[in-house]
Write an enzyme that holds these catalytic residues in place. Structure first.
Site, short mmCIF file in Angstrom:
data_model
loop_
_atom_site.label_atom_id
_atom_site.label_comp_id
_atom_site.label_asym_id
_atom_site.label_seq_id
_atom_site.Cartn_x
_atom_site.Cartn_y
_atom_site.Cartn_z
N GLY A 97 -4.11 -5.03 16.12
CA GLY A 97 -2.77 -4.55 16.47
C GLY A 97 -2.67 -3.03 16.45
O GLY A 97 -3.34 -2.37 15.67
N ALA A 144 -5.39 38.74 -21.72
CA ALA A 144 -4.53 38.51 -20.55
C ALA A 144 -4.99 39.33 -19.35
O ALA A 144 -5.29 40.51 -19.47
CB ALA A 144 -3.09 38.87 -20.89
N GLY A 170 7.43 -16.49 11.44
CA GLY A 170 7.30 -17.86 11.93
C GLY A 170 7.81 -18.82 10.84
O GLY A 170 7.54 -18.60 9.66
N LYS A 191 -3.08 1.48 12.57
CA LYS A 191 -2.29 0.99 11.43
C LYS A 191 -3.15 0.61 10.23
O LYS A 191 -2.83 0.96 9.10
CB LYS A 191 -1.44 -0.21 11.87
CG LYS A 191 -0.65 -0.80 10.72
CD LYS A 191 0.49 -1.67 11.18
CE LYS A 191 0.06 -3.05 11.56
NZ LYS A 191 1.21 -3.94 11.77
N ARG A 195 5.00 0.88 15.49
CA ARG A 195 6.09 1.40 14.67
C ARG A 195 5.65 2.45 13.64
O ARG A 195 6.47 3.09 13.00
CB ARG A 195 6.81 0.25 13.97
CG ARG A 195 7.79 -0.45 14.90
CD ARG A 195 8.70 -1.36 14.13
NE ARG A 195 8.10 -2.65 13.88
CZ ARG A 195 8.43 -3.43 12.86
NH1 ARG A 195 9.33 -3.05 11.99
NH2 ARG A 195 7.83 -4.60 12.70
N SER A 200 -7.55 42.96 -22.60
CA SER A 200 -6.70 42.59 -21.45
C SER A 200 -7.01 43.43 -20.22
O SER A 200 -7.41 44.59 -20.32
CB SER A 200 -5.23 42.80 -21.81
OG SER A 200 -4.88 41.85 -22.78
N ASN A 244 -16.68 37.91 -9.23
CA ASN A 244 -17.93 37.18 -8.98
C ASN A 244 -18.39 37.26 -7.53
O ASN A 244 -19.48 36.85 -7.20
CB ASN A 244 -17.77 35.71 -9.38
CG ASN A 244 -16.69 35.01 -8.59
OD1 ASN A 244 -15.68 35.62 -8.22
ND2 ASN A 244 -16.88 33.74 -8.31
N ARG A 293 -12.84 53.56 -19.06
CA ARG A 293 -11.56 53.91 -18.45
C ARG A 293 -11.36 55.40 -18.68
O ARG A 293 -11.94 55.97 -19.62
CB ARG A 293 -10.41 53.09 -19.04
CG ARG A 293 -10.21 53.27 -20.51
CD ARG A 293 -9.19 52.27 -21.07
NE ARG A 293 -8.94 52.58 -22.47
CZ ARG A 293 -8.69 51.67 -23.40
NH1 ARG A 293 -8.68 50.38 -23.09
NH2 ARG A 293 -8.45 52.03 -24.62
C1 UD1 Z 1 2.44 -13.60 12.97
C2 UD1 Z 1 2.64 -15.11 13.02
C3 UD1 Z 1 3.94 -15.46 12.30
C4 UD1 Z 1 3.92 -14.95 10.88
C5 UD1 Z 1 3.62 -13.46 10.88
C6 UD1 Z 1 3.42 -12.96 9.49
C7 UD1 Z 1 1.63 -15.86 15.09
C8 UD1 Z 1 1.89 -16.29 16.46
N1 UD1 Z 1 2.71 -15.53 14.38
O1 UD1 Z 1 3.51 -12.98 13.64
O2 UD1 Z 1 4.12 -16.86 12.28
O3 UD1 Z 1 5.14 -15.22 10.24
O4 UD1 Z 1 2.42 -13.19 11.62
O5 UD1 Z 1 3.37 -11.57 9.49
O6 UD1 Z 1 0.51 -15.87 14.64
N2 UD1 Z 1 -3.21 -9.22 15.83
C9 UD1 Z 1 -4.37 -9.02 16.54
N3 UD1 Z 1 -4.38 -9.27 17.88
C10 UD1 Z 1 -3.31 -9.71 18.54
C11 UD1 Z 1 -2.11 -9.90 17.82
C12 UD1 Z 1 -2.10 -9.65 16.46
O7 UD1 Z 1 -5.38 -8.63 15.97
O8 UD1 Z 1 -3.41 -9.91 19.75
C13 UD1 Z 1 -3.19 -8.95 14.38
C14 UD1 Z 1 -2.31 -7.79 14.00
O9 UD1 Z 1 -3.06 -6.59 13.95
C15 UD1 Z 1 -1.82 -8.21 12.62
C16 UD1 Z 1 -1.80 -9.71 12.69
O10 UD1 Z 1 -2.66 -10.08 13.75
O11 UD1 Z 1 -2.73 -7.83 11.62
C17 UD1 Z 1 -0.40 -10.26 12.92
O12 UD1 Z 1 0.15 -9.76 14.10
P1 UD1 Z 1 1.69 -9.45 14.22
O13 UD1 Z 1 1.97 -9.09 15.63
O14 UD1 Z 1 2.12 -8.54 13.16
O15 UD1 Z 1 2.31 -10.85 13.84
P2 UD1 Z 1 3.29 -11.75 14.67
O16 UD1 Z 1 2.62 -12.22 15.91
O17 UD1 Z 1 4.58 -11.04 14.78
#
Ligand code: UD1
Ligand code: CA
Length: 451
Positions: free
Chosen positions: A11, A376, A136, A22, A15, A401, A382, A436
């Site tokens: 990801g 002081a 989820g 991240k 944000r 001093s 150096n 001095r």
């Molecule tokens: C996911 C879960 C959700 C859960 C939540 C907890 C799914 C569909 N949903 O939500 O049920 O409550 O996590 O935080 O799984 N990542 C990748 N590749 C991708 C997408 C995500 O590597 O294509 C990684 C992100 O970097 C992150 C993790 O997976 O570390 C979760 O991704 P994120 O988008 O935060 O979670 P959600 O899909 O919103």
């Protein structure tokens, strides 16, 4: 049984609004992903696969371990798609634990119970969350998990469910492989949801198990700078609590920062606002007063660090008194009962027993004997603009001093240097050395008057 761990770390973390991926954002000075890797290693998996995407090379470079297998997810098409990228590397037998690179404080005990339950069934780590928004939801029927529905796909009734999917799960490899092949992206977000394997397991008449997390911090993911800072405080509180359990007195556990590892003896006291970095070892009865910063240093028994001191890569003996406002730079080695006072800077120098350097001095590249007094404002010169030169000050020397000691130079045992001297040649032991100009007064001199 062979255990594979897959960490999802592709990801972007939009944000965060940062050039840094991240999973490389720091928690207590260490990248988030580092915590997940450590937690993974603690259960000795047969393989550790990290799915990376955004900022790939940076992420790989941050963890140059040969135990890690890296897999790129070129497009972020969902958590299910992310795990699919790792599948070619995963064996047919054994089970796979899926962790998130941005959920740093997952603990070893939780991981272990997931692995235990995940040998024959899919097991999902869930949590009862007062405000489940964004997560989820775990949909159960007669107590048994039926499916996971993403917030965006929830109907009004499902939105009220408080049991959430943490995202962390474990499943037998042969089942996982089969389910992943059957995923589609027919949902609101047009993503391949890993969570859909729950429904597929039920379709296959295989019960889905759950493990419930008891500690929210351990399952919390980081998405923004504010969440990062909030977790930093939770983490710092946990670290402070551990030290307090070992007997350290921390005046206010909400006002301490440990970015590394502090080992402390008996009856250590740490006042507010202190920062510790790297490896710090504190002896018995050590006192660290307010707003001091200590990095990669050892501090001996009964030594007291007064407020606002800055100590880096230094070794301090017993019964010393440092500060307030002292700066000990790398290579400082103080023996016992040494006093270093306000606005004194010491660098790459050894100072022996019972020596006092109490006010406004600079001592660099020096060997200072025992029972020396440096007045002081006295400094070692150096650096000649090109090279550094050493200063030797033998035992029982008194430096007046505002003396400038132009290195390389040696002050013999028991010598006294008169205040205000600029010393450019070695001073013999036992004698008074003055350099001095003679003081004169002009009698009959009158002050100028304004024209
Ligand atoms: C996911 C879960 C959700 C859960 C939540 C907890 C799914 C569909 N949903 O939500 O049920 O409550 O996590 O935080 O799984 N990542 C990748 N590749 C991708 C997408 C995500 O590597 O294509 C990684 C992100 O970097 C992150 C993790 O997976 O570390 C979760 O991704 P994120 O988008 O935060 O979670 P959600 O899909 O919103
Ligand atoms: Ca998402």
């Amino acid at each position: 049984m062979s255990l594979s761990i897959v960490i999802l770390a592709a990801g972007k973390g939009t944000r965060m609004r940062s050039d840094l991926p991240k999973v490389l954002q720091p928690l207590a000075h260490k990248p988030l992903l580092g915590y997940v890797i450590n937690a993974s290693m603690s259960v000795n998996p047969s393989q550790l696969v990290i799915v990376y995407g955004y900022g790939g090379n940076l992420v790989k470079k941050a963890f140059p371990s040969e135990h890690i297998q890296w897999v790129e997810q070129k497009e972020q098409l969902g958590t299910g798609h992310a795990v699919q990228q790792a599948i070619p590397l995963i064996k047919d037998e054994g089970c796979t634990l899926i962790l998130y690179g941005d959920v740093p404080l997952i603990d070893q005990e939780t991981i272990q119970s997931l692995i235990k339950k995940g040998q024959k069934n899919l097991v999902v780590l869930t949590y009862q969350k007062e405000n489940p928004k964004g997560y989820g939801r775990i949909v159960r029927k007669d107590d048994r998990i039926q499916k996971i529905v993403e917030e965006k796909d929830c109907d009004a009734l499902q939105k009220n469910i408080k049991e959430i999917n943490t995202g962390i799960m474990c499943a037998p490899n042969h089942l996982l492989k089969n389910w992943l092949k059957r995923l589609n992206n027919q949902n609101v977000q047009k993503e391949y949801y890993l969570t859909d394997i729950v429904g597929l397991s039920i379709e296959d008449n295989i019960e889905v198990l759950s493990e419930s997390a008891d500690n929210e911090v351990s399952i919390t993911g980081i998405n923004s700078k504010f969440e990062l800072a909030t977790m930093e405080r939770s983490y710092q509180l946990m670290t402070a609590k551990k030290l307090m359990e070992e007997g350290v007195t921390i005046i206010d556990p909400s006002r301490i920062d440990i970015r590394g590892e502090v080992t402390a003896g008996q009856d250590v006291l740490i006042d507010v606002g202190c920062i510790f970095e790297g490896k710090v070892i504190l002896g018995n009865h050590v006192k660290i007063a307010a707003y001091s910063h200590v990095k990669d240093s050892v501090i001996g028994d009964h030594t007291s660090i007064e407020p606002y001191s800055h100590i880096v890569q230094s070794v301090i003996g017993e019964n010393c008194r440092i500060g307030p406002f002292a700066r000990l730079r790398p290579g400082t080695k103080l023996q016992n009962k040494v006093h270093i006072g306000n606005f004194v800077e010491i660098k790459n120098s050894e100072v022996n027993n019972e020596t006092n350097i109490n006010h406004l001095s600079y001592v660099g590249d020096s060997l200072v004997g025992k029972s020396v007094n440096i007045g002081a404002g006295a400094i070692t010169c150096n650096y000649d603009g090109a090279n550094k030169h050493p200063t030797t000050i033998e035992d029982y020397v008194f430096i007046g001093s505002n003396t400038a000691l132009v290195a390389p130079i040696k002050i013999g045992k028991g010598a006294t240097i008169a205040a205000g001297s600029t010393i450019t040649k070695d001073a013999p032991p036992g004698e008074l050395t003055v350099s001095r100009s003679k003081q004169t007064s002009i009698s009959g001199w009158t002050k100028p008057t304004k024209k």
